[in-house]
Design an enzyme around this catalytic site. Sequence first.
Site, PDB file in Angstrom:
ATOM      1  CE  LYS A   1      -4.041  -2.031   2.248  1.00 54.91           C
ATOM      2  NZ  LYS A   1      -5.053  -1.863   3.298  1.00 54.91           N
TER       3      LYS A   1
ATOM      4  CG  ASP B   1      -9.093   0.713   4.047  1.00 52.51           C
ATOM      5  OD1 ASP B   1      -9.776  -0.061   3.356  1.00 52.51           O
ATOM      6  OD2 ASP B   1      -7.899   0.508   4.328  1.00 52.51           O
TER       7      ASP B   1
END
Length: 278
Positions: free
Chosen positions: A65, A102
């Site tokens: 990420k 998220d």
Amino acid sequence: MKKAAITGHPVSHSKSPEIHSYWLKQLGLEGEYGRVEVSPSTAMDFYQSLKDNGLDGCNVTIPNKEIAFEAAQHLDDAAKAIGAVNTLWLDEDGVLCGSNTDGLGFLGNLDQGCPGWDNNVNKAVVLGAGGAARAIIWALQQRGFNNIHICNRTFEKSKVLADYFGGNVSAQPWENRSTDLEGADLLVNTTALGMKGQPKLDIALDKLSKKAVVTDIVYTPLMTDLLKTAIERGNPVVDGLGMLLHQATVGFAKWFGQMPEVTEELRQQTIKSMDLEG
Ligand code: ATR
């Protein structure tokens, strides 16, 4: 035909292909969503030449990420604030764009599971100070929480996060997690505690208002001990599975051109395939 995939190392356990395949079928769209193993050592090259690797976009999971964050030529506000990218797409000029979905997934889950949860809210208590906490704190700031307390086992990590987000976010000692619930409108567990195979989350809810919403990002099991205790005393609760489903909607819309819905059918399908109620 547009192609996307979950990328990272490992990706074999990921449920993303099932989620995106469900939406492609439901919406009658042509498209493909697969799995591609991408080790951190090759990740930068891979993401910077996504099209040459046969993809129009992808999701990014552990441990890539932060590499995806570096690879992207354009980052949206969420990605910039969170410092990690879990969704990549190419815009009409072929520019590699990155987001972190998220936080939006967290908000979408609460909006659906507990409509009105963010009316007249002020204080949130966030347990944990990892990557998930970072995304959730960003999301809570978007919704106007003026007082966000981070309780984390390693105080230094909560302090770094509090300093990063600024004025309305403070670090609290892990030992105070039960007493700190006084006056909170929301309690979020972002730690792995309470997950299958992990230690229990030891917290007393006595000080928490019965109106406060309680949510857990752990979804194995779906009904964690934290959520069970909260339900028993009458608090509204939202389980963590919806965050996984909602965070996926953003990438789907970017790659395949339509915003999908998190339906009860999709939720039940995911519960079944993960054997969450077993
Ligand atoms: P993620 O990216 O999913 O948030 P992470 O960065 O590994 O995962 O963060 C896990 C969180 O769970 C951390 O806040 C961690 O606390 P530390 O910062 O002290 O490591 C918390 N956590 C994990 N195991 C824990 C335990 N046994 N007791 C208390 N907190 C724990």
